[in-house]
Write a protein that holds these residues in place. Structure first.
Motif, PDB file in Angstrom:
ATOM      1  N   GLU A  87      -9.233  -7.637  10.845  1.00 42.06           N
ATOM      2  CA  GLU A  87      -8.194  -6.604  10.925  1.00 42.06           C
ATOM      3  C   GLU A  87      -7.718  -6.218   9.532  1.00 42.06           C
ATOM      4  O   GLU A  87      -7.551  -5.030   9.228  1.00 42.06           O
ATOM      5  CB  GLU A  87      -7.018  -7.115  11.762  1.00 42.06           C
ATOM      6  N   VAL A  88      -7.491  -7.216   8.700  1.00 39.88           N
ATOM      7  CA  VAL A  88      -7.060  -6.949   7.325  1.00 39.88           C
ATOM      8  C   VAL A  88      -8.155  -6.194   6.571  1.00 39.88           C
ATOM      9  O   VAL A  88      -7.881  -5.258   5.813  1.00 39.88           O
ATOM     10  CB  VAL A  88      -6.710  -8.262   6.597  1.00 39.88           C
ATOM     11  N   PHE A  89      -9.405  -6.590   6.805  1.00 39.44           N
ATOM     12  CA  PHE A  89     -10.551  -5.947   6.166  1.00 39.44           C
ATOM     13  C   PHE A  89     -10.616  -4.466   6.520  1.00 39.44           C
ATOM     14  O   PHE A  89     -10.855  -3.605   5.665  1.00 39.44           O
ATOM     15  CB  PHE A  89     -11.824  -6.667   6.594  1.00 39.44           C
ATOM     16  N   ARG A  90     -10.387  -4.141   7.784  1.00 41.13           N
ATOM     17  CA  ARG A  90     -10.373  -2.739   8.204  1.00 41.13           C
ATOM     18  C   ARG A  90      -9.276  -1.969   7.466  1.00 41.13           C
ATOM     19  O   ARG A  90      -9.473  -0.835   7.041  1.00 41.13           O
ATOM     20  CB  ARG A  90     -10.164  -2.638   9.720  1.00 41.13           C
ATOM     21  N   CYS A  91      -8.126  -2.600   7.342  1.00 41.17           N
ATOM     22  CA  CYS A  91      -7.001  -1.954   6.658  1.00 41.17           C
ATOM     23  C   CYS A  91      -7.310  -1.713   5.179  1.00 41.17           C
ATOM     24  O   CYS A  91      -6.934  -0.686   4.610  1.00 41.17           O
ATOM     25  CB  CYS A  91      -5.736  -2.802   6.790  1.00 41.17           C
ATOM     26  N   LEU A  92      -8.004  -2.665   4.560  1.00 42.28           N
ATOM     27  CA  LEU A  92      -8.420  -2.479   3.173  1.00 42.28           C
ATOM     28  C   LEU A  92      -9.306  -1.248   3.046  1.00 42.28           C
ATOM     29  O   LEU A  92      -9.210  -0.483   2.084  1.00 42.28           O
ATOM     30  CB  LEU A  92      -9.172  -3.715   2.668  1.00 42.28           C
ATOM     31  N   GLY A  93     -10.178  -1.055   4.022  1.00 46.47           N
ATOM     32  CA  GLY A  93     -11.054   0.104   4.013  1.00 46.47           C
ATOM     33  C   GLY A  93     -10.313   1.418   4.121  1.00 46.47           C
ATOM     34  O   GLY A  93     -10.814   2.465   3.703  1.00 46.47           O
ATOM     35  N   GLU A  94      -9.114   1.380   4.669  1.00 43.07           N
ATOM     36  CA  GLU A  94      -8.284   2.582   4.758  1.00 43.07           C
ATOM     37  C   GLU A  94      -7.452   2.794   3.500  1.00 43.07           C
ATOM     38  O   GLU A  94      -6.712   3.761   3.392  1.00 43.07           O
ATOM     39  CB  GLU A  94      -7.351   2.482   5.959  1.00 43.07           C
ATOM     40  N   GLY A  95      -7.564   1.850   2.560  1.00 45.21           N
ATOM     41  CA  GLY A  95      -6.820   1.982   1.322  1.00 45.21           C
ATOM     42  C   GLY A  95      -5.364   1.566   1.417  1.00 45.21           C
ATOM     43  O   GLY A  95      -4.549   1.944   0.579  1.00 45.21           O
ATOM     44  N   LEU A  96      -5.008   0.782   2.437  1.00 44.53           N
ATOM     45  CA  LEU A  96      -3.620   0.365   2.614  1.00 44.53           C
ATOM     46  C   LEU A  96      -3.231  -0.720   1.613  1.00 44.53           C
ATOM     47  O   LEU A  96      -4.049  -1.560   1.249  1.00 44.53           O
ATOM     48  CB  LEU A  96      -3.391  -0.162   4.030  1.00 44.53           C
ATOM     49  N   SER A  97      -1.983  -0.692   1.178  1.00 47.25           N
ATOM     50  CA  SER A  97      -1.467  -1.721   0.290  1.00 47.25           C
ATOM     51  C   SER A  97      -1.145  -2.970   1.104  1.00 47.25           C
ATOM     52  O   SER A  97      -1.137  -2.946   2.343  1.00 47.25           O
ATOM     53  CB  SER A  97      -0.196  -1.231  -0.403  1.00 47.25           C
ATOM     54  N   ASN A  98      -0.834  -4.061   0.412  1.00 45.49           N
ATOM     55  CA  ASN A  98      -0.473  -5.294   1.121  1.00 45.49           C
ATOM     56  C   ASN A  98       0.743  -5.082   2.009  1.00 45.49           C
ATOM     57  O   ASN A  98       0.799  -5.572   3.140  1.00 45.49           O
ATOM     58  CB  ASN A  98      -0.194  -6.420   0.124  1.00 45.49           C
ATOM     59  N   GLY A  99       1.733  -4.348   1.487  1.00 45.41           N
ATOM     60  CA  GLY A  99       2.932  -4.084   2.278  1.00 45.41           C
ATOM     61  C   GLY A  99       2.633  -3.278   3.525  1.00 45.41           C
ATOM     62  O   GLY A  99       3.172  -3.558   4.611  1.00 45.41           O
ATOM     63  N   GLU A 100       1.768  -2.273   3.388  1.00 49.92           N
ATOM     64  CA  GLU A 100       1.407  -1.435   4.531  1.00 49.92           C
ATOM     65  C   GLU A 100       0.609  -2.227   5.560  1.00 49.92           C
ATOM     66  O   GLU A 100       0.786  -2.054   6.761  1.00 49.92           O
ATOM     67  CB  GLU A 100       0.610  -0.216   4.042  1.00 49.92           C
ATOM     68  N   ILE A 101      -0.285  -3.097   5.078  1.00 49.74           N
ATOM     69  CA  ILE A 101      -1.055  -3.934   5.992  1.00 49.74           C
ATOM     70  C   ILE A 101      -0.116  -4.876   6.748  1.00 49.74           C
ATOM     71  O   ILE A 101      -0.240  -5.062   7.963  1.00 49.74           O
ATOM     72  CB  ILE A 101      -2.116  -4.750   5.225  1.00 49.74           C
ATOM     73  N   ALA A 102       0.837  -5.457   6.015  1.00 47.26           N
ATOM     74  CA  ALA A 102       1.783  -6.385   6.638  1.00 47.26           C
ATOM     75  C   ALA A 102       2.578  -5.702   7.745  1.00 47.26           C
ATOM     76  O   ALA A 102       2.772  -6.265   8.827  1.00 47.26           O
ATOM     77  CB  ALA A 102       2.724  -6.954   5.574  1.00 47.26           C
ATOM     78  N   ARG A 103       3.013  -4.484   7.479  1.00 47.39           N
ATOM     79  CA  ARG A 103       3.790  -3.762   8.489  1.00 47.39           C
ATOM     80  C   ARG A 103       2.926  -3.391   9.685  1.00 47.39           C
ATOM     81  O   ARG A 103       3.361  -3.503  10.832  1.00 47.39           O
ATOM     82  CB  ARG A 103       4.420  -2.506   7.867  1.00 47.39           C
ATOM     83  N   ARG A 104       1.713  -2.935   9.432  1.00 49.42           N
ATOM     84  CA  ARG A 104       0.846  -2.543  10.537  1.00 49.42           C
ATOM     85  C   ARG A 104       0.497  -3.732  11.428  1.00 49.42           C
ATOM     86  O   ARG A 104       0.482  -3.624  12.658  1.00 49.42           O
ATOM     87  CB  ARG A 104      -0.437  -1.895  10.028  1.00 49.42           C
ATOM     88  N   LEU A 105       0.209  -4.871  10.802  1.00 50.92           N
ATOM     89  CA  LEU A 105      -0.246  -6.035  11.565  1.00 50.92           C
ATOM     90  C   LEU A 105       0.890  -6.988  11.898  1.00 50.92           C
ATOM     91  O   LEU A 105       0.650  -8.065  12.453  1.00 50.92           O
ATOM     92  CB  LEU A 105      -1.345  -6.767  10.790  1.00 50.92           C
ATOM     93  N   ASP A 106       2.103  -6.609  11.529  1.00 47.52           N
ATOM     94  CA  ASP A 106       3.301  -7.385  11.863  1.00 47.52           C
ATOM     95  C   ASP A 106       3.207  -8.816  11.349  1.00 47.52           C
ATOM     96  O   ASP A 106       3.279  -9.786  12.110  1.00 47.52           O
ATOM     97  CB  ASP A 106       3.532  -7.391  13.385  1.00 47.52           C
ATOM     98  N   MET A 107       3.027  -8.939  10.032  1.00 48.11           N
ATOM     99  CA  MET A 107       3.009 -10.259   9.418  1.00 48.11           C
ATOM    100  C   MET A 107       3.630 -10.177   8.033  1.00 48.11           C
ATOM    101  O   MET A 107       3.856  -9.073   7.498  1.00 48.11           O
ATOM    102  CB  MET A 107       1.586 -10.811   9.334  1.00 48.11           C
ATOM    103  N   ALA A 108       3.917 -11.313   7.429  1.00 42.59           N
ATOM    104  CA  ALA A 108       4.549 -11.350   6.118  1.00 42.59           C
ATOM    105  C   ALA A 108       3.580 -10.864   5.041  1.00 42.59           C
ATOM    106  O   ALA A 108       2.363 -11.048   5.158  1.00 42.59           O
ATOM    107  CB  ALA A 108       5.001 -12.768   5.790  1.00 42.59           C
TER     108      ALA A 108
END
Length: 225
Positions: A156-177
């Motif tokens: 899931e995180v890998f997919r988000c990286l492919g979208e160019g999301l920052s760590n903060g954006e990934i955290a919010r999307r996946l509901d984690m710290a």
């Protein structure tokens, strides 16, 4: 303070970059290098957070210098040239970002902050070309063999990286710290044998473009919502 080493063979350009960065309250230039070999030496000696790296330099070019520095500091490549061999060469060498020298001062300072925070950044013009190039490449990219070793959460995180999301954006999307996100990114890089999150993002884009999900599920980016 974010400590930065500036590497450029043109004294006037170096002076301008130092002036721009020095005006930021949270950035301090700790060294300057006029060639790639000196940049490597200073990076090892000074251990800066970010190295602002030109590509065309004497003795050792910016690509070679980036390859040696990537494990010491985050490298932000800044060049006049957006030729494909420079772009791909810099990213393969482990650069955390690639910008063109026509970037404005505010954007440059923000890019340094982004890279220092462990994020990746690529000039929009370059990003479009990268995605276009990957879409036409049928062969499995370096690192693709390690995809089967990713956990479902890492995928899931890998997919988000492919979208160019920052760590903060990934955290919010996946509901984690956000700290958990950083840990996942670090593990993904280790499992895939990659040197930067930019390389991971590119691999994710290329994998999605080729329709390769590997064992355990599809790795194409999720749709809206």
């Amino acid at each position: 303070m974010i400590e930065v080493l500036v590497a450029d063979d043109q004294a006037a350009v170096r002076a301008g970059l130092v002036l721009i960065l020095g005006a930021a309250p949270d950035v301090r230039v700790v060294g300057e290098a006029a060639d790639g070999r000196r940049a490597v030496e200073l990076a090892r000696e000074l251990r800066p957070d970010v190295v602002l790296m030109d590509v065309r330099m004497p003795v050792l070019d910016g690509i070679g210098a980036t390859r040696e520095i990537a494990g010491i500091a985050d490298v932000l490549v800044l060049t006049t040239f957006d030729l494909d061999e420079y772009v791909f060469g810099a990213l393969r060498a482990g650069a955390a970002g690639f910008l063109l020298k026509d970037v404005d001062a505010d954007r440059l300072v923000e890019a340094v902050r982004t890279v220092a925070a462990g994020e990746g950044i690529i000039a929009p013009k370059v990003t479009r070309r990268l995605i276009g190039a990957f879409a036409g490449r049928p062969a499995a990219p370096p690192g693709a063999a390690g995809l089967e070793g990713l956990t479902p959460r890492e995928r899931e995180v890998f997919r988000c990286l492919g979208e160019g999301l920052s760590n903060g954006e990934i955290a919010r999307r996946l509901d984690m710290a956000e700290t958990t996100t950083k840990t996942h990114v670090s593990r993904i890089l280790g499992k895939l044998g990659l040197r930067s999150r930019v390389q991971a993002a590119i691999l994710a884009q290329e994998t999605a473009a080729g329709g390769r999900g590997g064992p355990g599920g599809d790795l194409t980016p999720p749709g809206p919502g």
